[in-house]
Design a protein around this motif. Structure first.
Motif, mmCIF file in Angstrom:
data_model
loop_
_atom_site.group_PDB
_atom_site.id
_atom_site.type_symbol
_atom_site.label_atom_id
_atom_site.label_comp_id
_atom_site.label_asym_id
_atom_site.label_seq_id
_atom_site.Cartn_x
_atom_site.Cartn_y
_atom_site.Cartn_z
ATOM 1 N N LEU A 142 0.105 4.940 0.922
ATOM 2 C CA LEU A 142 1.601 4.645 0.768
ATOM 3 C C LEU A 142 1.594 3.185 0.336
ATOM 4 O O LEU A 142 0.772 2.307 0.667
ATOM 5 N N THR A 155 -2.624 2.984 4.102
ATOM 6 C CA THR A 155 -1.621 2.026 3.856
ATOM 7 C C THR A 155 -2.063 0.426 4.245
ATOM 8 O O THR A 155 -3.152 0.235 4.864
ATOM 9 N N GLY A 179 -3.753 7.350 10.646
ATOM 10 C CA GLY A 179 -3.449 6.190 9.900
ATOM 11 C C GLY A 179 -4.508 5.224 9.462
ATOM 12 O O GLY A 179 -5.067 4.788 10.691
ATOM 13 N N PHE A 195 7.586 9.656 3.686
ATOM 14 C CA PHE A 195 6.530 9.676 4.530
ATOM 15 C C PHE A 195 5.811 11.104 4.488
ATOM 16 O O PHE A 195 6.454 12.053 4.482
ATOM 17 N N MET A 196 4.314 10.919 4.439
ATOM 18 C CA MET A 196 3.435 11.921 4.237
ATOM 19 C C MET A 196 2.733 12.334 5.660
ATOM 20 O O MET A 196 2.120 11.231 5.992
ATOM 21 N N ASN A 197 2.880 13.418 5.969
ATOM 22 C CA ASN A 197 2.123 13.670 7.336
ATOM 23 C C ASN A 197 0.531 13.924 7.005
ATOM 24 O O ASN A 197 0.094 14.467 5.870
ATOM 25 N N SER A 237 -2.235 13.301 12.997
ATOM 26 C CA SER A 237 -1.899 12.402 12.060
ATOM 27 C C SER A 237 -2.945 11.359 12.194
ATOM 28 O O SER A 237 -3.116 10.690 13.434
ATOM 29 N N TYR A 268 10.945 8.432 7.093
ATOM 30 C CA TYR A 268 10.213 8.659 8.445
ATOM 31 C C TYR A 268 11.404 8.942 9.728
ATOM 32 O O TYR A 268 11.192 9.731 10.473
ATOM 33 N N ILE A 326 -3.175 9.012 6.152
ATOM 34 C CA ILE A 326 -2.382 8.025 5.375
ATOM 35 C C ILE A 326 -3.238 6.638 5.241
ATOM 36 O O ILE A 326 -3.674 6.313 6.331
ATOM 37 N N TYR A 343 -8.892 3.824 -0.783
ATOM 38 C CA TYR A 343 -8.475 5.012 -1.357
ATOM 39 C C TYR A 343 -9.213 5.502 -2.310
ATOM 40 O O TYR A 343 -9.659 6.667 -2.586
ATOM 41 N N SER A 390 6.219 3.681 -2.645
ATOM 42 C CA SER A 390 6.630 5.216 -2.109
ATOM 43 C C SER A 390 7.878 5.228 -1.464
ATOM 44 O O SER A 390 8.417 4.263 -0.813
ATOM 45 N N HIS A 423 -3.055 10.589 1.644
ATOM 46 C CA HIS A 423 -1.888 10.086 0.864
ATOM 47 C C HIS A 423 -2.031 8.438 0.802
ATOM 48 O O HIS A 423 -2.460 7.669 2.033
#
Length: 681
Positions: free
Chosen positions: A610, A624, A586, A617-619, A584, A260, A622, A599, A614, A608
């Motif tokens: 995390l 996590t 989260g 970092f995936m945009n 984005s 990141y 997410i 998920y 992992s 994605h």
């Protein structure tokens, strides 16, 4: 004064872009020239290698290396020029000193033509005034002394893709205006540089050249990690003759966070900096001889069940009392663990008295005790040779080499460490896991014993150590780091963002290990809107935090009848997010199991997950855990399962605070039945 109007500034920007284009063409010509010459030299060597002697081959090889290096430098310069063409500069100050009136344009890199320096690097001494002063008297430091004068004009620009979007002039709150514009934008990628919005207090931290250890205690969203990275970039610029990117090491909390932040230094024109996780370091020092629980696994156990004995073991080993007790034990070991099998060693008819052996052992007191044996054996061999006046046989030498180490009571470091708990009458404080795995709280105390007893290689090649998430390290860990890394250090974190409240360290605690440290505290929070910051304050109150006056939607609390209903509601929120201007999202759970279940339940495209495994970092969207989300930020955050039965312990409170403070613009908590008591509805 040049370029007095906005129109003149726009025309000047076009002039600068033309000069940059000329410089780019020259660099391209240089690269092509060196590539052709390099190819010709390689072909010449290949064709004539049979007729070249060794000296000719060495000279030719050196010539090729020089050309390759020059070519690489030209490519690096081209990269910087391309970056400047997109946005040549972001600020300007007009500085009057000694009767001279000089406009100073400030950008991410410097740029000059044959006649003048057209753009100054943001790290240059003169550029510091842009961050430190408004209109009026000003000064900047140089190696030869301070330069005083007056700032008579100050401007800031937003230039994107070579076009000036706006210009702000001479406002006392010039930084705040630009900052508000930047903070209101969506978060669409990894961490970026902040050279255009560095604040005065941040600039002081970045440009500090003298502190051997700098501790940065910053509230959530204060930009402490970004400041630390800009500080590294400044030090690389200021001391470029003595330190390079490869000489710096970042201790990062996980691979995702390392990825990141990976864009920041390259954006600032510096090479990628090596990074390492604290557990990688531990495994390296222990030579992979021991298996151990990770910090993530330790925290997962705390989140999944409340084991009072486990908590007490962690709390004890995270205290300065424990470190002091361990030091006393190791002194006791040095004085009492070396005992003779008999009162003497007899070889070749010669008696080596015990007092002589003890005296030689103490003579090497600066060495780890297990390393002293080698020196003591050599002294004993010399003693016997002097007495017998003959060479010793191989069997006689082998007897001494075997006998001396046996005089030490502990056969390995783990036995030595285990003995500490017997000596301290705290046998219940040490417990190994299945298969002989160490608890995470025991890893660094074991390393500490190893360093004192055996020693280990120090990392002298590291000239600056950057430690992030400082609150997650214990006094023993800091003591180990101080013994391994003798370089300057930048240590940063936030005691309010501890993922394990039973083992957290404050800036004051760290300063006990590094008494020479300078501590800087950053109280202004830039990430979250005023409403989100105020909401998070109810979870974990920090009276010193100063939120930015950037307002947005208040956090939402949404109640459902079951986890299944929550999941469906989150699916709808994801659809709304995709239709919004935000980039984005989260979705931050308490545990990894909850994140994996959610998920799996959503089964939506483009989400994605995390996990601790992992690496990138995936945009976008997410899912996590709060632990893994530390240091990250999102336009929008959803915290699912925020019920009283899920968030009720001290560790849970920490996780909830971390999750909520990841949000920049929008925060939603969903729950079923009763809301967690940590939130004021």
């Amino acid at each position: 004064m040049i370029n007095t109007t906005e129109q003149e500034e726009r025309e000047y920007l076009e002039e600068i872009k033309e000069k940059l284009q000329v410089a780019l063409r020259r660099v391209d010509d240089t690269v092509r020239s060196f590539s052709a010459e390099l190819r010709q030299n390689k072909e010449y060597i290949y064709e004539h290698q049979s007729g070249l002697d060794e000296a000719d081959m060495v000279a030719a090889g050196q010539s090729i290396n020089r050309m390759a290096f020059t070519g690489e430098s030209a490519v690096a310069r081209k990269r910087k020029l391309l970056k400047l063409r997109e946005s040549p500069y972001f600020g300007r100050i007009d500085f009057v000193t000694g009767g001279e009136h000089a406009p100073v344009y400030i950008g991410i890199y410097s740029f000059a033509d044959e006649r003048a320096n057209l753009i100054y690097d943001w790290r240059a001494p003169i550029s510091s005034m842009f961050y430190d002063f408004e209109l009026g008297n000003a000064w900047y430091k140089t190696p030869s002394g301070d330069v005083h004068g007056e700032v008579v004009l100050k401007r800031q620009y937003k230039i994107r893709d070579g076009k000036m979007e706006f210009m702000i002039e001479n406002a006392v709150n010039i930084h705040d205006d630009i900052l508000q514009k930047e903070l209101s934008k969506s978060s669409d990628d990894k961490m970026k540089n902040i050279v255009a919005t560095i604040q005065r207090d941040q600039n002081a931290v970045i440009r500090n050249e003298t502190s051997p250890v700098m501790i940065i205690q910053g509230v959530a969203g204060s930009g402490k990690t970004s400041i630390a990275l800009h500080r590294i970039a400044f030090l690389l610029y200021r001391f470029r003759d003595s330190i390079a990117s490869k000489d710096i090491l970042i201790l990062s909390p996980n691979k995702v966070f390392a990825d990141y932040i990976s864009n920041v230094l390259p954006e600032l024109g510096e090479e990628h900096i090596p990074e390492m996780g604290i557990e990688e370091l531990a495994a390296e020092i222990l030579e992979n001889k021991y298996t151990f629980q990770t910090f993530f696994e330790q925290v997962s156990v705390l989140l999944e069940k409340h084991d009072a004995a486990f908590i007490e073991r962690i709390r004890f080993k995270s205290s300065f009392e424990f470190l002091g007790l361990l030091n006393r034990y190791l002194i006791y070991v040095e004085n009492n663990y070396f005992t003779p099998a008999d009162e003497e060693i007899r070889v070749a008819g010669i008696v080596v008295p015990w007092p002589f052996i003890i005296e030689r052992l103490k003579a090497y007191h600066r060495m780890p005790i297990l390393r002293r044996f080698h020196e003591v054996v050599k002294d004993i061999l010399n003693y016997i040779r002097t007495q017998t006046k003959r060479k010793l046989t191989g069997a006689e030498k082998a007897f001494i080499w075997e006998t001396v180490p046996k005089m030490f009571k502990a056969s390995n470091v783990l036995d030595l460490y285990r003995g500490f708990y017997t000596w301290a009458k705290k046998e219940d404080m040490f417990k190994m896991g299945a298969g002989g795995s160490l608890e995470y709280a025991d890893v660094f105390p074991l390393i500490y014993c190893k360093l004192r007893m055996e020693g280990a290689k120090s990392y002298d090649e590291v000239k600056h150590l950057l430690i992030d998430e400082m609150q997650d390290y214990t006094p023993v860990q800091y003591s180990v780091l101080s013994k391994l890394f003798h370089c300057k250090k930048t240590i940063l974190g936030d005691i309010s963002q501890k993922v394990n409240p039973y083992s957290a360290s404050s800036a004051e605690g760290i300063q006990q290990v590094f008494p020479q440290a300078d501590t800087i505290k950053l109280f202004r929070s830039y990430r979250s809107s005023y409403e989100i910051t105020a909401f998070a304050q109810h979870i974990s109150h920090n009276p010193d935090i100063i939120p930015m006056e950037r307002h947005g939607a208040p956090p939402e609390l949404k109640c459902y009848n079951s986890n299944a209903e929550e999941t469906e509601a989150i699916r709808e929120m994801i659809a709304q997010f995709k239709a919004s201007e935000y980039q984005s999202l989260g979705i931050i759970c308490k545990t990894l199991q909850q994140a994996e279940d959610l998920y799996s339940g959503l089964k939506a495209h483009g989400i994605h997950l995390l996990t601790p495994e992992s690496t990138a970092f995936m945009n976008g969207i997410i899912i996590t855990t709060a632990h893994l989300a530390k240091g990250l930020e999102f336009d929008q955050v959803i915290v699912p399962f925020a019920s009283a039965r899920n968030y009720h312990t001290d560790v849970d409170r920490s996780m909830l605070y971390i999750a909520c403070t990841r949000a920049m613009h929008r925060l939603t908590l969903t729950y079923s039945r009763d809301l967690t008591p940590f939130v004021v509805s």
